[in-house]
Design a protein around this motif. Structure first.
Motif, PDB file in Angstrom:
ATOM      1  N   PRO A 116      -7.440  37.904  46.528  1.00  0.00           N
ATOM      2  CA  PRO A 116      -6.158  38.894  46.294  1.00  0.00           C
ATOM      3  C   PRO A 116      -4.892  38.754  45.777  1.00  0.00           C
ATOM      4  O   PRO A 116      -4.328  37.693  45.957  1.00  0.00           O
ATOM      5  CB  PRO A 116      -5.271  39.055  48.124  1.00  0.00           C
ATOM      6  N   GLU A 117      -3.834  40.153  44.875  1.00  0.00           N
ATOM      7  CA  GLU A 117      -3.499  39.098  43.884  1.00  0.00           C
ATOM      8  C   GLU A 117      -1.729  38.896  44.737  1.00  0.00           C
ATOM      9  O   GLU A 117      -2.274  37.523  44.364  1.00  0.00           O
ATOM     10  CB  GLU A 117      -3.572  40.108  43.111  1.00  0.00           C
ATOM     11  N   GLN A 118      -1.781  39.195  45.699  1.00  0.00           N
ATOM     12  CA  GLN A 118      -0.244  38.749  46.228  1.00  0.00           C
ATOM     13  C   GLN A 118      -0.989  37.991  47.346  1.00  0.00           C
ATOM     14  O   GLN A 118       0.922  36.743  47.056  1.00  0.00           O
ATOM     15  CB  GLN A 118       0.519  39.925  47.313  1.00  0.00           C
ATOM     16  N   GLU A 119      -1.633  37.676  47.428  1.00  0.00           N
ATOM     17  CA  GLU A 119      -2.277  36.166  47.901  1.00  0.00           C
ATOM     18  C   GLU A 119      -1.744  35.461  47.223  1.00  0.00           C
ATOM     19  O   GLU A 119      -1.082  33.795  46.794  1.00  0.00           O
ATOM     20  CB  GLU A 119      -2.984  36.561  48.862  1.00  0.00           C
ATOM     21  N   ARG A 120      -2.413  34.874  45.650  1.00  0.00           N
ATOM     22  CA  ARG A 120      -2.007  33.971  44.823  1.00  0.00           C
ATOM     23  C   ARG A 120      -0.949  34.156  43.928  1.00  0.00           C
ATOM     24  O   ARG A 120      -0.771  32.625  43.870  1.00  0.00           O
ATOM     25  CB  ARG A 120      -3.595  34.868  43.735  1.00  0.00           C
ATOM     26  N   ARG A 121      -0.281  35.085  43.907  1.00  0.00           N
ATOM     27  CA  ARG A 121       1.417  35.703  43.573  1.00  0.00           C
ATOM     28  C   ARG A 121       1.568  34.401  44.159  1.00  0.00           C
ATOM     29  O   ARG A 121       2.613  33.881  44.214  1.00  0.00           O
ATOM     30  CB  ARG A 121       1.504  36.282  43.408  1.00  0.00           C
ATOM     31  N   ASP A 122       2.135  34.607  45.780  1.00  0.00           N
ATOM     32  CA  ASP A 122       3.476  33.965  46.374  1.00  0.00           C
ATOM     33  C   ASP A 122       2.367  32.746  46.718  1.00  0.00           C
ATOM     34  O   ASP A 122       3.162  31.366  46.746  1.00  0.00           O
ATOM     35  CB  ASP A 122       2.360  34.459  48.034  1.00  0.00           C
ATOM     36  N   ASN A 123       1.617  32.070  47.094  1.00  0.00           N
ATOM     37  CA  ASN A 123       0.248  30.782  46.359  1.00  0.00           C
ATOM     38  C   ASN A 123       1.252  30.196  45.600  1.00  0.00           C
ATOM     39  O   ASN A 123       1.841  28.636  45.705  1.00  0.00           O
ATOM     40  CB  ASN A 123      -0.864  30.831  46.758  1.00  0.00           C
ATOM     41  N   LEU A 124       1.321  30.799  44.052  1.00  0.00           N
ATOM     42  CA  LEU A 124       0.998  30.210  42.878  1.00  0.00           C
ATOM     43  C   LEU A 124       3.322  29.990  43.176  1.00  0.00           C
ATOM     44  O   LEU A 124       3.775  28.689  42.214  1.00  0.00           O
ATOM     45  CB  LEU A 124       0.754  30.752  42.153  1.00  0.00           C
ATOM     46  N   ARG A 125       4.245  31.381  43.260  1.00  0.00           N
ATOM     47  CA  ARG A 125       5.529  31.040  43.915  1.00  0.00           C
ATOM     48  C   ARG A 125       5.670  29.874  44.570  1.00  0.00           C
ATOM     49  O   ARG A 125       6.942  28.807  43.982  1.00  0.00           O
ATOM     50  CB  ARG A 125       5.942  31.292  43.897  1.00  0.00           C
ATOM     51  N   GLU A 126       5.443  29.352  45.631  1.00  0.00           N
ATOM     52  CA  GLU A 126       5.287  28.489  46.109  1.00  0.00           C
ATOM     53  C   GLU A 126       5.067  27.009  46.176  1.00  0.00           C
ATOM     54  O   GLU A 126       5.620  26.401  47.099  1.00  0.00           O
ATOM     55  CB  GLU A 126       5.338  29.043  47.654  1.00  0.00           C
ATOM     56  N   GLU A 127       4.162  27.065  45.654  1.00  0.00           N
ATOM     57  CA  GLU A 127       2.601  25.291  45.476  1.00  0.00           C
ATOM     58  C   GLU A 127       2.689  25.267  44.287  1.00  0.00           C
ATOM     59  O   GLU A 127       2.544  24.067  43.783  1.00  0.00           O
ATOM     60  CB  GLU A 127       1.079  25.658  46.354  1.00  0.00           C
ATOM     61  N   GLY A 128       2.874  26.615  43.518  1.00  0.00           N
ATOM     62  CA  GLY A 128       2.970  25.945  42.136  1.00  0.00           C
ATOM     63  C   GLY A 128       1.508  25.958  41.310  1.00  0.00           C
ATOM     64  O   GLY A 128       0.788  26.697  42.116  1.00  0.00           O
ATOM     65  N   PRO A 129       0.949  25.597  40.075  1.00  0.00           N
ATOM     66  CA  PRO A 129       0.096  25.496  39.861  1.00  0.00           C
ATOM     67  C   PRO A 129      -1.388  24.664  40.920  1.00  0.00           C
ATOM     68  O   PRO A 129      -1.125  23.583  41.538  1.00  0.00           O
ATOM     69  CB  PRO A 129      -0.420  24.960  38.477  1.00  0.00           C
ATOM     70  N   LEU A 174      -7.116  26.158  36.395  1.00  0.00           N
ATOM     71  CA  LEU A 174      -6.376  25.830  36.914  1.00  0.00           C
ATOM     72  C   LEU A 174      -5.164  26.909  36.814  1.00  0.00           C
ATOM     73  O   LEU A 174      -4.759  27.486  35.814  1.00  0.00           O
ATOM     74  CB  LEU A 174      -5.183  24.811  35.014  1.00  0.00           C
ATOM     75  N   PHE A 175      -4.959  27.757  37.984  1.00  0.00           N
ATOM     76  CA  PHE A 175      -3.946  29.075  38.138  1.00  0.00           C
ATOM     77  C   PHE A 175      -3.046  29.063  38.116  1.00  0.00           C
ATOM     78  O   PHE A 175      -2.471  27.915  38.410  1.00  0.00           O
ATOM     79  CB  PHE A 175      -4.684  29.942  39.102  1.00  0.00           C
ATOM     80  N   THR A 176      -2.068  30.008  37.419  1.00  0.00           N
ATOM     81  CA  THR A 176      -0.146  29.214  37.041  1.00  0.00           C
ATOM     82  C   THR A 176       0.125  30.765  36.394  1.00  0.00           C
ATOM     83  O   THR A 176      -0.406  31.743  36.835  1.00  0.00           O
ATOM     84  CB  THR A 176      -0.211  28.216  36.219  1.00  0.00           C
ATOM     85  N   LEU A 177       1.637  30.462  37.263  1.00  0.00           N
ATOM     86  CA  LEU A 177       2.171  32.189  36.632  1.00  0.00           C
ATOM     87  C   LEU A 177       3.435  31.593  35.416  1.00  0.00           C
ATOM     88  O   LEU A 177       3.253  30.759  34.643  1.00  0.00           O
ATOM     89  CB  LEU A 177       3.401  32.037  37.855  1.00  0.00           C
ATOM     90  N   GLU A 178       2.961  32.795  34.320  1.00  0.00           N
ATOM     91  CA  GLU A 178       3.815  32.575  33.178  1.00  0.00           C
ATOM     92  C   GLU A 178       4.073  33.977  33.612  1.00  0.00           C
ATOM     93  O   GLU A 178       4.035  35.026  33.508  1.00  0.00           O
ATOM     94  CB  GLU A 178       2.563  32.617  32.243  1.00  0.00           C
ATOM     95  N   GLY A 179       5.617  33.858  34.543  1.00  0.00           N
ATOM     96  CA  GLY A 179       6.502  34.521  33.920  1.00  0.00           C
ATOM     97  C   GLY A 179       6.585  35.472  36.062  1.00  0.00           C
ATOM     98  O   GLY A 179       6.000  34.773  37.058  1.00  0.00           O
ATOM     99  N   ASP A 180       5.842  36.535  35.924  1.00  0.00           N
ATOM    100  CA  ASP A 180       5.414  36.718  37.310  1.00  0.00           C
ATOM    101  C   ASP A 180       3.584  37.393  36.810  1.00  0.00           C
ATOM    102  O   ASP A 180       3.395  37.859  38.103  1.00  0.00           O
ATOM    103  CB  ASP A 180       5.716  38.372  36.942  1.00  0.00           C
ATOM    104  N   ASN A 181       2.945  37.232  35.729  1.00  0.00           N
ATOM    105  CA  ASN A 181       1.922  37.498  35.452  1.00  0.00           C
ATOM    106  C   ASN A 181       1.119  35.689  36.133  1.00  0.00           C
ATOM    107  O   ASN A 181       0.973  34.578  35.403  1.00  0.00           O
ATOM    108  CB  ASN A 181       1.495  37.839  33.961  1.00  0.00           C
ATOM    109  N   ILE A 182      -0.341  36.062  36.623  1.00  0.00           N
ATOM    110  CA  ILE A 182      -0.923  35.210  37.232  1.00  0.00           C
ATOM    111  C   ILE A 182      -2.472  35.007  35.823  1.00  0.00           C
ATOM    112  O   ILE A 182      -2.444  35.651  35.272  1.00  0.00           O
ATOM    113  CB  ILE A 182      -2.256  35.760  38.197  1.00  0.00           C
ATOM    114  N   VAL A 183      -2.183  33.956  35.353  1.00  0.00           N
ATOM    115  CA  VAL A 183      -3.075  33.764  34.332  1.00  0.00           C
ATOM    116  C   VAL A 183      -4.022  31.938  34.329  1.00  0.00           C
ATOM    117  O   VAL A 183      -4.006  31.386  35.431  1.00  0.00           O
ATOM    118  CB  VAL A 183      -1.887  32.509  33.646  1.00  0.00           C
TER     119      VAL A 183
END
Length: 157
Positions: free
Chosen positions: A49-62, A76-85
């Motif tokens: 799920p998008e929101q779960e991935r985004r929240d996890n990346l914000r809290e825990e990092g890549p 390796l999932f990460t955030l670039e700005g607000d985009n999940i990459v």
């Protein structure tokens, strides 16, 4: 009283039957759990799920995500700005040089020890799709490797 000849045959026959039953069960389990039914080619897959991935990346990092098809295309999932990459874990020069996230130095690092920003790492095509019953999910296509948007920095960063 010593066992009779018929008792010995009965014990040997029962033991052989038990071993044979064990072998049959083992074969059935191996066939049932074999990878024969797993995909033989890459296709886009839902990575959560998008929101779960985004929240996890914000809290825990890549974070690392193994190749769901059993190959060598881990992510390796990460955030670039607000985009999940979804970054590639291999460098464009070849699969033998891996990129990892090093949390203690807050940087991506290749096999030569070079620190990289996420913008300097190749990536897989990543989209957000609305799926019926699931909502918005992150979809990654491991068949579509995209170049890094920024050129790599000079070694030794």
């Amino acid at each position: 009283m010593p066992p009779e000849r018929t008792d010995t045959r009965l014990l040997i026959g029962a033991g052989a039957a038990a071993v044979l039953a064990g072998v049959v069960v083992a074969v059935v389990l191996l066939l049932a759990t074999s990878r024969a039914d797993s995909p033989t080619k890459y296709e886009p897959f839902a990575a959560g799920p998008e929101q779960e991935r985004r929240d996890n990346l914000r809290e825990e990092g890549p974070f690392y995500f193994p190749d769901p098809f059993g190959g060598s295309k881990s992510i390796l999932f990460t955030l670039e700005g607000d985009n999940i990459v979804a970054l590639m874990t291999h460098t464009p020069d070849g699969d033998d040089c891996r990129v990892n996230w090093r949390g203690r130095i807050e940087s991506f690092v290749d096999c030569h020890g070079n620190r990289l920003r996420s913008e300097e790492v190749g990536r897989y095509q990543t989209t957000i799709e609305n799926r019926r019953g699931t909502g918005r999910v992150v979809v990654v296509d491991l068949r579509k490797e995209l170049p890094a948007p920024a050129p790599a920095s000079a070694p030794g960063n």
